[in-house]
Design a protein around this motif. Sequence first.
Motif, PDB file in Angstrom:
ATOM      1  N   TRP A  77       0.843  -1.199   0.000  1.00 41.28           N
ATOM      2  CA  TRP A  77       0.000   0.000   0.000  1.00 41.28           C
ATOM      3  C   TRP A  77       0.869   1.236   0.000  1.00 41.28           C
ATOM      4  N   ILE A  78       0.509   2.180  -0.854  1.00 41.21           N
ATOM      5  CA  ILE A  78       1.285   3.415  -0.949  1.00 41.21           C
ATOM      6  C   ILE A  78       0.341   4.619  -0.900  1.00 41.21           C
ATOM      7  N   GLU A  79       0.899   5.732  -0.463  1.00 40.18           N
ATOM      8  CA  GLU A  79       0.194   7.014  -0.487  1.00 40.18           C
ATOM      9  C   GLU A  79       0.558   7.710  -1.790  1.00 40.18           C
ATOM     10  N   LEU A  80      -0.418   8.305  -2.430  1.00 33.90           N
ATOM     11  CA  LEU A  80      -0.152   8.995  -3.685  1.00 33.90           C
ATOM     12  C   LEU A  80       0.406  10.389  -3.428  1.00 33.90           C
ATOM     13  N   GLU A  81       1.526  10.684  -4.085  1.00 38.23           N
ATOM     14  CA  GLU A  81       2.162  11.988  -3.977  1.00 38.23           C
ATOM     15  C   GLU A  81       2.409  12.608  -5.348  1.00 38.23           C
ATOM     16  N   THR A  82       2.612  11.772  -6.348  1.00 38.59           N
ATOM     17  CA  THR A  82       2.994  12.225  -7.678  1.00 38.59           C
ATOM     18  C   THR A  82       1.792  12.738  -8.460  1.00 38.59           C
ATOM     19  N   VAL A  83       2.003  13.799  -9.193  1.00 41.24           N
ATOM     20  CA  VAL A  83       1.029  14.222 -10.196  1.00 41.24           C
ATOM     21  C   VAL A  83       1.446  13.497 -11.477  1.00 41.24           C
ATOM     22  N   PRO A  84       0.634  12.543 -11.911  1.00 39.16           N
ATOM     23  CA  PRO A  84       1.045  11.713 -13.053  1.00 39.16           C
ATOM     24  C   PRO A  84       0.946  12.471 -14.365  1.00 39.16           C
ATOM     25  N   PRO A  85       1.542  11.907 -15.418  1.00 39.42           N
ATOM     26  CA  PRO A  85       1.430  12.521 -16.741  1.00 39.42           C
ATOM     27  C   PRO A  85      -0.024  12.513 -17.216  1.00 39.42           C
ATOM     28  N   ASN A  86      -0.336  13.429 -18.107  1.00 39.35           N
ATOM     29  CA  ASN A  86      -1.687  13.483 -18.666  1.00 39.35           C
ATOM     30  C   ASN A  86      -1.981  12.221 -19.464  1.00 39.35           C
ATOM     31  N   CYS A  87      -3.243  11.856 -19.451  1.00 37.07           N
ATOM     32  CA  CYS A  87      -3.690  10.728 -20.259  1.00 37.07           C
ATOM     33  C   CYS A  87      -5.083  11.055 -20.792  1.00 37.07           C
ATOM     34  N   ARG A  88      -5.572  10.216 -21.684  1.00 38.35           N
ATOM     35  CA  ARG A  88      -6.856  10.474 -22.341  1.00 38.35           C
ATOM     36  C   ARG A  88      -8.021  10.545 -21.356  1.00 38.35           C
ATOM     37  N   ASP A  89      -8.003   9.676 -20.340  1.00 37.91           N
ATOM     38  CA  ASP A  89      -9.113   9.582 -19.390  1.00 37.91           C
ATOM     39  C   ASP A  89      -8.618   9.981 -18.001  1.00 37.91           C
ATOM     40  N   ASP A 112      -7.937   0.779 -23.390  1.00 34.55           N
ATOM     41  CA  ASP A 112      -7.173   1.302 -24.527  1.00 34.55           C
ATOM     42  C   ASP A 112      -6.720   2.738 -24.313  1.00 34.55           C
ATOM     43  N   ASP A 113      -7.416   3.490 -23.448  1.00 38.56           N
ATOM     44  CA  ASP A 113      -6.958   4.844 -23.149  1.00 38.56           C
ATOM     45  C   ASP A 113      -5.558   4.810 -22.544  1.00 38.56           C
ATOM     46  N   LEU A 114      -5.232   3.748 -21.874  1.00 38.14           N
ATOM     47  CA  LEU A 114      -3.880   3.582 -21.321  1.00 38.14           C
ATOM     48  C   LEU A 114      -2.964   2.868 -22.307  1.00 38.14           C
ATOM     49  N   ARG A 115      -3.384   1.705 -22.746  1.00 32.43           N
ATOM     50  CA  ARG A 115      -2.492   0.836 -23.518  1.00 32.43           C
ATOM     51  C   ARG A 115      -2.212   1.315 -24.935  1.00 32.43           C
ATOM     52  N   ALA A 116      -3.165   2.006 -25.553  1.00 25.72           N
ATOM     53  CA  ALA A 116      -2.988   2.394 -26.955  1.00 25.72           C
ATOM     54  C   ALA A 116      -2.462   3.815 -27.120  1.00 25.72           C
ATOM     55  N   ASP A 117      -2.150   4.471 -26.036  1.00 23.03           N
ATOM     56  CA  ASP A 117      -1.651   5.845 -26.088  1.00 23.03           C
ATOM     57  C   ASP A 117      -0.120   5.803 -26.155  1.00 23.03           C
ATOM     58  N   ASP A 118       0.416   5.931 -27.362  1.00 20.49           N
ATOM     59  CA  ASP A 118       1.869   5.808 -27.554  1.00 20.49           C
ATOM     60  C   ASP A 118       2.657   6.857 -26.779  1.00 20.49           C
ATOM     61  N   GLN A 119       2.121   8.074 -26.720  1.00 17.46           N
ATOM     62  CA  GLN A 119       2.809   9.129 -25.977  1.00 17.46           C
ATOM     63  C   GLN A 119       2.874   8.788 -24.490  1.00 17.46           C
ATOM     64  N   LEU A 120       1.762   8.279 -23.948  1.00 19.17           N
ATOM     65  CA  LEU A 120       1.744   7.880 -22.535  1.00 19.17           C
ATOM     66  C   LEU A 120       2.705   6.719 -22.296  1.00 19.17           C
ATOM     67  N   ARG A 121       2.731   5.753 -23.209  1.00 16.47           N
ATOM     68  CA  ARG A 121       3.667   4.619 -23.089  1.00 16.47           C
ATOM     69  C   ARG A 121       5.104   5.118 -22.981  1.00 16.47           C
ATOM     70  N   THR A 122       5.446   6.086 -23.824  1.00 14.09           N
ATOM     71  CA  THR A 122       6.802   6.635 -23.833  1.00 14.09           C
ATOM     72  C   THR A 122       7.118   7.329 -22.509  1.00 14.09           C
ATOM     73  N   VAL A 123       6.192   8.133 -22.023  1.00 14.08           N
ATOM     74  CA  VAL A 123       6.410   8.840 -20.751  1.00 14.08           C
ATOM     75  C   VAL A 123       6.527   7.847 -19.595  1.00 14.08           C
ATOM     76  N   MET A 124       5.646   6.855 -19.562  1.00 15.65           N
ATOM     77  CA  MET A 124       5.690   5.882 -18.468  1.00 15.65           C
ATOM     78  C   MET A 124       6.964   5.043 -18.525  1.00 15.65           C
ATOM     79  N   ALA A 125       7.484   4.814 -19.718  1.00 20.15           N
ATOM     80  CA  ALA A 125       8.741   4.071 -19.854  1.00 20.15           C
ATOM     81  C   ALA A 125       9.889   4.821 -19.188  1.00 20.15           C
ATOM     82  N   THR A 126       9.818   6.145 -19.132  1.00 23.05           N
ATOM     83  CA  THR A 126      10.877   6.900 -18.450  1.00 23.05           C
ATOM     84  C   THR A 126      10.874   6.616 -16.951  1.00 23.05           C
ATOM     85  N   TYR A 127       9.751   6.148 -16.428  1.00 25.77           N
ATOM     86  CA  TYR A 127       9.648   5.730 -15.018  1.00 25.77           C
ATOM     87  C   TYR A 127       9.963   4.236 -14.869  1.00 25.77           C
ATOM     88  N   GLY A 128      10.231   3.567 -15.976  1.00 20.38           N
ATOM     89  CA  GLY A 128      10.490   2.126 -15.933  1.00 20.38           C
ATOM     90  C   GLY A 128       9.222   1.301 -15.850  1.00 20.38           C
TER      91      GLY A 128
END
Length: 143
Positions: A77-89, A112-128
């Motif tokens: 369990w974690i507490e949310l602190e990060t403002v995540p990158p923008n996404c479609r939904d 698909d709003d998560l999985r098919a968003d190539d820009q989001l995939r790229t940004v999330m990859a920077t977080y590993g």
Amino acid sequence: MTFRVVIDTNIWIRILLRGRVTLPILEAFNEDKFQLVMSQPLMEELHLVWNRPRLRERINPNIANQLEQQLQYRAIWIELETVPPNCRDPKDLAVLATAIDGQAEIIVSGDDDLRADDQLRTVMATYGIRLLGVHSFLNVIAA
């Protein structure tokens, strides 16, 4: 290697609906094949969604409550602190923040709003973090 994983609510709902494709994820969780990362917003979303009238007719509340208890006691369990990158939904922001703050390597989603968003995939990859569907995730943890 045990992966830290965030499972999107849509996958938990499919599991509660006894989906053959998704049930192996619950089995893998029960067999400690990955570490589940959770946050309160994700748990609240799960509870609200399975209690919607059209889903509640099809979901056994005892099984849903048992799943919630299992997640409560076995997840990291974690507490949310990060403002995540923008996404479609905007409803997916909690999933992304949970993965980032929980140092997850994988998000499993049928959305698909998560999985098919190539820009989001790229940004999330920077977080590993990889965005995977059910089949891809099961292949990764089976390897």
